[in-house]
Scaffold this motif. Structure first.
Motif, PDB file in Angstrom:
ATOM      1  N   ASN A   1       0.111   4.368   2.195  1.00 38.90           N
ATOM      2  CA  ASN A   1       0.230   4.093   3.615  1.00 38.90           C
ATOM      3  C   ASN A   1       1.692   3.996   4.038  1.00 38.90           C
ATOM      4  O   ASN A   1       2.078   4.516   5.087  1.00 38.90           O
ATOM      5  CB  ASN A   1      -0.516   2.793   3.930  1.00 38.90           C
ATOM      6  CG  ASN A   1      -0.743   2.591   5.380  1.00 38.90           C
ATOM      7  OD1 ASN A   1       0.076   1.956   6.022  1.00 38.90           O
ATOM      8  ND2 ASN A   1      -1.841   3.121   5.896  1.00 38.90           N
TER       9      ASN A   1
ATOM     10  N   THR B   1       0.558  -2.745   5.030  1.00 37.84           N
ATOM     11  CA  THR B   1      -0.289  -1.592   5.289  1.00 37.84           C
ATOM     12  C   THR B   1      -0.474  -1.461   6.793  1.00 37.84           C
ATOM     13  O   THR B   1      -0.348  -2.435   7.526  1.00 37.84           O
ATOM     14  CB  THR B   1      -1.674  -1.709   4.610  1.00 37.84           C
ATOM     15  OG1 THR B   1      -2.391  -0.486   4.794  1.00 37.84           O
ATOM     16  CG2 THR B   1      -2.481  -2.866   5.168  1.00 37.84           C
TER      17      THR B   1
ATOM     18  N   GLY C   1      -7.596   3.299  -3.285  1.00 34.35           N
ATOM     19  CA  GLY C   1      -6.405   2.454  -3.257  1.00 34.35           C
ATOM     20  C   GLY C   1      -6.659   1.171  -2.493  1.00 34.35           C
ATOM     21  O   GLY C   1      -6.169   0.101  -2.871  1.00 34.35           O
ATOM     22  N   ASP C   2      -7.431   1.255  -1.425  1.00 32.03           N
ATOM     23  CA  ASP C   2      -7.752   0.056  -0.643  1.00 32.03           C
ATOM     24  C   ASP C   2      -8.511  -0.953  -1.494  1.00 32.03           C
ATOM     25  O   ASP C   2      -8.212  -2.148  -1.479  1.00 32.03           O
ATOM     26  CB  ASP C   2      -8.583   0.410   0.590  1.00 32.03           C
ATOM     27  CG  ASP C   2      -7.804   1.194   1.628  1.00 32.03           C
ATOM     28  OD1 ASP C   2      -6.608   1.478   1.406  1.00 32.03           O
ATOM     29  OD2 ASP C   2      -8.399   1.514   2.673  1.00 32.03           O
TER      30      ASP C   2
ATOM     31  N   LEU D   1      -6.192  -2.620  -3.953  1.00 30.60           N
ATOM     32  CA  LEU D   1      -5.330  -3.597  -3.299  1.00 30.60           C
ATOM     33  C   LEU D   1      -6.103  -4.882  -3.003  1.00 30.60           C
ATOM     34  O   LEU D   1      -5.604  -5.986  -3.246  1.00 30.60           O
ATOM     35  CB  LEU D   1      -4.754  -2.997  -2.018  1.00 30.60           C
ATOM     36  CG  LEU D   1      -3.580  -3.753  -1.424  1.00 30.60           C
ATOM     37  CD1 LEU D   1      -2.616  -2.789  -0.762  1.00 30.60           C
ATOM     38  CD2 LEU D   1      -4.048  -4.777  -0.419  1.00 30.60           C
TER      39      LEU D   1
ATOM     40  N   ASP E   1       0.875  -1.173   0.000  1.00 27.03           N
ATOM     41  CA  ASP E   1       0.000   0.000   0.000  1.00 27.03           C
ATOM     42  C   ASP E   1       0.914   1.225   0.000  1.00 27.03           C
ATOM     43  O   ASP E   1       1.382   1.679   1.038  1.00 27.03           O
ATOM     44  CB  ASP E   1      -0.871  -0.050   1.257  1.00 27.03           C
ATOM     45  CG  ASP E   1      -1.820   1.120   1.409  1.00 27.03           C
ATOM     46  OD1 ASP E   1      -1.695   2.111   0.671  1.00 27.03           O
ATOM     47  OD2 ASP E   1      -2.675   1.043   2.311  1.00 27.03           O
TER      48      ASP E   1
ATOM     49  N   LEU F   1      -8.327  -2.218   6.089  1.00 25.96           N
ATOM     50  CA  LEU F   1      -7.725  -2.928   4.963  1.00 25.96           C
ATOM     51  C   LEU F   1      -7.066  -4.223   5.426  1.00 25.96           C
ATOM     52  O   LEU F   1      -7.172  -5.255   4.750  1.00 25.96           O
ATOM     53  CB  LEU F   1      -6.711  -2.026   4.253  1.00 25.96           C
ATOM     54  CG  LEU F   1      -5.989  -2.624   3.052  1.00 25.96           C
ATOM     55  CD1 LEU F   1      -6.972  -3.121   2.001  1.00 25.96           C
ATOM     56  CD2 LEU F   1      -5.031  -1.600   2.465  1.00 25.96           C
TER      57      LEU F   1
END
Length: 131
Positions: free
Chosen positions: A13, A101, A80-81, A84, A10, A106
């Protein structure tokens, strides 16, 4: 044929975990992280023996950071989560996966898909020490 271990990072993060001025150049910070990860594919990392498939999920202003040999970049069109989770969910059952992360929600989402989760500090230490 066995698939190599998968490392999914991530990017937002991880770069956000270290107050080094990343906010002034988000894309540059992600490119530096990508470059740090480039050797992991051939050299492995901590408990991930080589070869390792490395995926860096980017979002926002860092979406344009290109891939390099050894690191596949997945630019998130939205969250983005979610991007992923999509990467992890697409993998076959039983594949060894490690997601990096610190995002609690997440972490839960990828853990139920079979991924092990570590925080950004673990990755930073592993990149320096190889363990």
């Amino acid at each position: 044929m066995d698939l190599p271990p998968l490392l999914v990072v991530d990017a937002a993060n991880v770069i956000g975990s270290r107050p080094d001025g990343w906010w002034r150049d988000r894309a540059g910070a992600v490119a530096r992280l990508r470059d740090e990860l480039a050797g992991v594919a051939a050299g492995g990392l901590a408990e991930l023996p080589p070869p390792v498939e490395v995926v860096l999920v980017t979002e926002g202003r860092a979406r344009g950071v290109p891939a390099v040999p050894g690191v596949r970049v997945v630019p998130a069109a939205g969250s983005g989560d979610d991007a992923l989770v999509t990467v992890v969910a697409a993998e076959p059952d039983g594949r060894r996966m490690l997601v990096v992360t610190a995002d609690r929600e997440l972490r839960g989402r990828v853990a139920v898909l079979g991924a092990r989760v570590e925080g950004p500090g673990w990755l930073r230490r592993a990149l320096v020490t190889g363990r």
